[in-house]
Write an enzyme that holds these catalytic residues in place. Structure first.
Site, mmCIF file in Angstrom:
data_model
loop_
_atom_site.group_PDB
_atom_site.id
_atom_site.type_symbol
_atom_site.label_atom_id
_atom_site.label_comp_id
_atom_site.label_asym_id
_atom_site.label_seq_id
_atom_site.Cartn_x
_atom_site.Cartn_y
_atom_site.Cartn_z
ATOM 1 N N HIS A 46 -9.565 -11.248 -2.561
ATOM 2 C CA HIS A 46 -10.035 -9.897 -2.255
ATOM 3 C C HIS A 46 -11.428 -9.571 -2.770
ATOM 4 O O HIS A 46 -12.086 -8.657 -2.270
ATOM 5 C CB HIS A 46 -9.041 -8.877 -2.823
ATOM 6 C CG HIS A 46 -9.131 -7.525 -2.200
ATOM 7 N ND1 HIS A 46 -9.970 -7.221 -1.145
ATOM 8 C CD2 HIS A 46 -8.481 -6.369 -2.472
ATOM 9 C CE1 HIS A 46 -9.829 -5.956 -0.817
ATOM 10 N NE2 HIS A 46 -8.937 -5.416 -1.611
ATOM 11 N N TYR B 164 -4.431 6.943 -3.955
ATOM 12 C CA TYR B 164 -5.639 6.180 -3.617
ATOM 13 C C TYR B 164 -5.607 5.865 -2.135
ATOM 14 O O TYR B 164 -4.658 5.254 -1.643
ATOM 15 C CB TYR B 164 -5.657 4.890 -4.431
ATOM 16 C CG TYR B 164 -6.873 3.997 -4.273
ATOM 17 C CD1 TYR B 164 -7.783 3.863 -5.303
ATOM 18 C CD2 TYR B 164 -7.100 3.272 -3.109
ATOM 19 C CE1 TYR B 164 -8.889 3.028 -5.188
ATOM 20 C CE2 TYR B 164 -8.195 2.448 -2.966
ATOM 21 C CZ TYR B 164 -9.091 2.323 -4.006
ATOM 22 O OH TYR B 164 -10.184 1.513 -3.877
ATOM 23 N N THR C 167 -16.259 0.022 -0.734
ATOM 24 C CA THR C 167 -15.253 1.061 -0.549
ATOM 25 C C THR C 167 -15.488 2.223 -1.502
ATOM 26 O O THR C 167 -16.194 2.108 -2.497
ATOM 27 C CB THR C 167 -13.829 0.517 -0.798
ATOM 28 O OG1 THR C 167 -13.741 0.036 -2.133
ATOM 29 C CG2 THR C 167 -13.493 -0.579 0.196
#
Length: 739
Positions: free
Chosen positions: A437, A552, A565
């Site tokens: 990620h 979130y 992000t």
């Protein structure tokens, strides 16, 4: 010792020249290079036609060179560069404007003029993948007082009056105290870096985290859930490998089209650079992303054995039918794994990163182990040919849940979690992805996945399920990677494998397909689909836990250079009021509906703010990092980052490529992307909005938590959707009665 695998980790001269050419073209975009000789020709013609005339630019410039031709060339080049600079600076300034983000379909005159100017300036040349990188603005640093105000507003519904008063006092002390000093340092960082937070986010949010990657960090994506293009494992693997390598060629040549909204609003493409040939390398304190410029091979895992698979022959990418021969040779291999080889990948999955770094230094620092490990880490792609099928059925959530669990975790030792991207394929041809990620966010991985599946959709297979085409030669055969593990290394591998199995057993992963209605109904209700789904999630959580929670939701900041992000704190005061009204039997239908509209309006505005660099969490994160660098203590920032995210959510983007007519092919639907829960006592929820009437949810939690249950949450989510639909229908009936 010499590398026995002949990895060819170099760029050919052709690729080097192409890269230099693209660099120059991107630096002058949108002005075509071919306008340079045209400019020099015009300047020269004007000079020689009428020396010292009114249009003779050369004659008006200081003569610095010996020959007239040289002066003409220098003058033409200078004028051309000045024009390029002016056009590019104009575009940069235009991209600072974000007013269009806050407008609906009725655009203001300012936005119309802004869009017209950009269309004119960008019409000169078709962009390459990285053409917009030098034109995108930098992510702005918000004002401290604005960020603190947004933060306090987001926390108001989550704490008691006394707790809120204490939090507000800490916030005010922070503003009056160290905030200005930390903000100055952050501004300095924003001036000399491309993005003031992204590199720190990668370093501290990911690479300094010592937890194992499996479940805790890696994300996964699944296949088309209603279609299986081929049930032959070797054929499916071959075409998808070919598709990904073709996609890599598009990235390397920059021929892949950048994502540009409305033809003028680009998204940052920087994350695509590390899509392939990349691995996260563990170290004692902080991991590192290593990207190899070029790799001509990939590595395949099957039944405990690792194979190096050459992808090129005579400087040509192998065809799918040729790769299928290679894959079938791996499937037919009857040799046994070396001692410790079968479960080797568990070191990347379940080991603490520091422990894995120590083992890597001790056991893989030299000899054939080092060569084989380098082969894996430098590979373009890692593929696991699993020896079991992946079953999915839209009418059986348990089968689909098994499918996504198989992709997410495998058996604990058949997923090389350090690789930027890896693909797993079941014996029935069904497939999925796992991505490390830290190098990129979900939309980047999803874009490539959708592109390759679109290629497969168009080119397809023969009627018997095998790849199309005829091999032009016998492709190079796969090469077994060799290992030499001592007893201590084998013991460490077995220990990591046991930990991985425990982690997998403790993951509660469930797929929920909501097909009662979808975004079509939500739009008719005049509520954005994302806001609608977030309300359903919050209502389900309230019914599950008896309270609302800090939530979130990932939003992108790729309107800015190297943007990644931002956090959308979707649990707002408006949403809390609506949830409580839905649970209050005495609340009127009209009140519930109005509160829903208010919630949707607030959600949309917060979403817009987050995308435009006006979020809360990345700014506070940057200030927190600065406070650590300058050794300044801040109780307020400590409090901010001690709060758990009990509900972590993300929407999977669909239809980024537009290579398939989705209206004519409604079953072309990927199962979406998923991830593990962020908090040990919370939920991770990913949702994929598919067409007008379908939403796919991936719900994850930990079995060890007494507070969570993924299947229970799915039932509550279904109930929330039903109640929201009934609210819409009741409201509509009341309106009709009034009419």
């Amino acid at each position: 010792m010499a590398d026995p695998y002949n990895l060819h980790l170099h760029l050919s001269w052709r690729k080097r020249l192409l890269r230099y050419k693209n660099t120059i073209e991107n630096a002058t975009f949108p002005v075509p290079i071919k306008t340079l000789p045209l400019t020099i020709t015009i300047v020269s013609a004007l000079h020689y036609a009428d020396p010292a005339g009114p249009y003779d630019v050369v004659g008006k410039m200081p003569s610095l060179l010996a020959s007239a031709w040289a002066n003409c060339f220098a003058t033409g080049l200078s004028l051309w560069l000045a024009g390029v600079f002016t056009i590019r600076m104009t575009i940069r300034l235009l991209y600072l404007y974000k007013g269009y983000m806050y407008e609906n379909q009725n655009q203001s005159l300012t936005t119309k003029l802004w869009a017209f100017a950009l269309k004119v300036l960008l019409a000169w040349k078709k962009p390459k993948l990285y053409s917009f990188q030098g034109l995108l603005p930098k992510l702005p640093v918000p004002k401290v007082e604005d960020t603190v105000e947004r933060y306090l507003k987001s926390m108001r519904p989550l704490v008691s009056d006394e707790e809120y008063q204490h939090l507000a006092e800490m916030a005010r002390d922070f503003e009056k105290g160290v905030a200005s000093k930390l903000q100055r340092y952050l501004h300095l960082k924003s001036w000399w870096s491309s993005n003031y937070v992204s590199d720190w986010w990668e370093r501290y949010a990911y690479h300094m985290n010592r937890a194992p990657l499996l479940i805790n960090s890696n994300v996964y994506g699944v296949d088309l859930i209603f279609i299986n293009p081929s049930t032959i494992q070797s054929a499916r693997a071959a075409f998808l490998i070919y598709g990904f390598m073709y996609y890599r060629e598009l990235i390397d040549s920059q021929e892949l089209e950048p994502l540009v909204g409305q033809g003028i609003i680009p998204l940052c493409s920087a994350q695509s650079e590390r899509y392939f040939n990349t691995a996260r390398i563990p170290d004692l304190e902080i991991d590192e992303i290593v990207h190899y410029e070029y790799s001509e091979h990939m590595v395949v895992y099957h039944k405990g054995k690792y194979f190096l698979l050459p992808l090129y022959h005579n400087n040509r990418l192998l065809k799918p039918c040729e790769i299928e021969i290679q894959i079938q040779a791996i499937l037919n291999d009857q040799s046994s794994p070396a001692d410790g080889e079968e479960k080797l990948a568990a070191l990347t999955a379940a080991s603490n990163r520091t422990e894995w770094a120590k083992m890597r230094q001790e056991f893989f620092g030299r000899g054939i182990n080092k060569c084989s490990l380098t082969a894996i880490e430098s590979a373009a792609l890692f593929v696991s040919l699993d020896d079991y099928p992946y079953e999915d059925d839209r009418n059986d959530p348990e089968k689909l849940s098994f499918f996504i669990d198989a992709i997410c975790c495998g058996n604990g030792h058949n997923r090389w979690c350090d690789k930027s991207l890896m693909m797993a394929i079941g014996t029935n041809g069904k497939t999925g992805l796992m991505a490390e990620h830290s190098w990129a966010d979900g939309p980047i991985s999803a874009h490539g996945w959708e592109y390759v599946l679109s290629m497969e959709w168009h080119e397809g297979y023969r009627e018997d399920g095998h790849t199309k085409g005829t091999p032009e030669f016998a492709p190079p055969l796969p090469v077994r990677l060799q290992w030499d593990f001592n007893p201590r290394c084998i013991e460490a591998i077995e220990k990591s494998s046991m930990v991985a199995k425990e982690m997998i057993a403790g993951l509660d992963l469930y797929a929920y397909i909501h097909d009662d209605y979808g975004k079509g109904f939500m739009k008719k209700a005049k509520v954005s689909p994302d806001a609608y789904i977030q309300m359903a999630l919050q209502l389900a959580y309230f019914r599950d836990a008896g309270r609302v929670t800090l939530t979130y939701e990932a939003t992108m900041t790729r309107l800015y250079r190297e943007g990644r992000t931002e956090t959308l704190r979707s649990c707002t005061p408006e949403m809390t009021a609506w949830v409580k009204a839905m649970e209050d039997p005495n609340s009127a239908v009209e009140d519930r509906y109005q509160l829903m509209l208010d919630t949707a309006t607030r959600h949309k505005r917060n979403y817009q703010d987050a995308m435009c660099g006006k979020g809360v969490d990345r700014h506070l994160f940057g200030l927190y990092v600065v406070s650590k660098y300058v050794q300044v203590d801040s109780p307020f920032l400590k409090e901010v980052f001690n709060q758990p995210w009990k509900l972590s959510t993300s929407q999977t983007p669909q239809h980024q490529c537009n290579k398939v007519d989705y209206k004519k092919n409604p079953d072309f639907i990927s199962g979406g992307v998923g991830f593990g829960p962020v908090d040990q006592n919370g939920y991770g929820v990913s949702y994929n909005i598919c067409g007008e009437n379908l939403i796919i949810f991936h719900i994850s939690s930990k079995r060890s938590s007494p507070d969570t249950d993924s299947r229970r949450f799915a039932k509550l989510l279904k109930g929330a959707f039903t109640d929201m639909k009934n609210l819409m229908l009741k409201t509509n009936n009341m309106k009709n009665q009034n009419i």
